[in-house]
Design an enzyme around this catalytic site. Structure first.
Site, PDB file in Angstrom:
ATOM      1  N   GLU A  67      12.977 -29.213   6.071  1.00 21.77           N
ATOM      2  CA  GLU A  67      12.552 -28.227   7.059  1.00 21.77           C
ATOM      3  C   GLU A  67      13.707 -27.374   7.546  1.00 21.77           C
ATOM      4  O   GLU A  67      13.523 -26.212   7.905  1.00 21.77           O
ATOM      5  CB  GLU A  67      11.863 -28.917   8.237  1.00 21.77           C
ATOM      6  CG  GLU A  67      10.497 -29.463   7.885  1.00 21.77           C
ATOM      7  CD  GLU A  67       9.892 -30.252   9.014  1.00 21.77           C
ATOM      8  OE1 GLU A  67      10.649 -30.943   9.726  1.00 21.77           O
ATOM      9  OE2 GLU A  67       8.676 -30.186   9.182  1.00 21.77           O
ATOM     10  N   VAL A  90      13.349 -32.696  12.825  1.00 24.63           N
ATOM     11  CA  VAL A  90      13.453 -31.885  11.620  1.00 24.63           C
ATOM     12  C   VAL A  90      13.944 -32.766  10.482  1.00 24.63           C
ATOM     13  O   VAL A  90      14.827 -33.593  10.662  1.00 24.63           O
ATOM     14  CB  VAL A  90      14.387 -30.666  11.838  1.00 24.63           C
ATOM     15  CG1 VAL A  90      15.799 -31.079  12.074  1.00 24.63           C
ATOM     16  CG2 VAL A  90      14.317 -29.696  10.689  1.00 24.63           C
ATOM     17  N   SER A  91      13.297 -32.600   9.351  1.00 11.21           N
ATOM     18  CA  SER A  91      13.776 -33.277   8.149  1.00 11.21           C
ATOM     19  C   SER A  91      14.755 -32.340   7.456  1.00 11.21           C
ATOM     20  O   SER A  91      14.855 -31.163   7.787  1.00 11.21           O
ATOM     21  CB  SER A  91      12.612 -33.607   7.214  1.00 11.21           C
ATOM     22  OG  SER A  91      12.051 -32.429   6.683  1.00 11.21           O
ATOM     23  N   THR A  92      15.440 -32.829   6.494  1.00  9.66           N
ATOM     24  CA  THR A  92      16.405 -32.006   5.769  1.00  9.66           C
ATOM     25  C   THR A  92      15.721 -30.818   5.114  1.00  9.66           C
ATOM     26  O   THR A  92      16.238 -29.708   5.132  1.00  9.66           O
ATOM     27  CB  THR A  92      17.130 -32.856   4.706  1.00  9.66           C
ATOM     28  OG1 THR A  92      17.676 -33.994   5.354  1.00  9.66           O
ATOM     29  CG2 THR A  92      18.251 -32.091   4.048  1.00  9.66           C
TER      30      THR A  92
END
Length: 77
Positions: free
Chosen positions: A13, A9-11
């Site tokens: 998302e 997960v990116s920030t």
């Protein structure tokens, strides 16, 4: 069955509701529903999906090449 659960997960998302904990919970529940009790989590927290150079993904790729993994499951491509 040796199952790899890949979570990333990116920030950005995380804000949209795809948190690490939510993904882990759903993937583990899926394994339980299939009767798979041998799984390992590979987690890349805060890494963009546009780059393949991620620590957990690199470890997962190595484990696949070493035949330590029979199946990879992800929450969302």
């Amino acid at each position: 069955m040796r199952v790899a659960l890949y979570v990333r997960v990116s920030t950005d998302e995380q804000v949209k509701g795809f948190s690490i904990d939510d993904q882990k919970e759903r993937l583990i529940a899926y394994c339980a529903s299939q009767g798979w009790d041998q799984y390992q989590l590979y987690i890349d927290d805060g890494y963009t999906g546009t780059k393949l150079d991620r620590p957990a993904l690199n470890r997962l790729t190595r484990h696949i090449e070493e035949k330590k993994v029979d199946m990879v499951i992800v929450y969302k491509l």
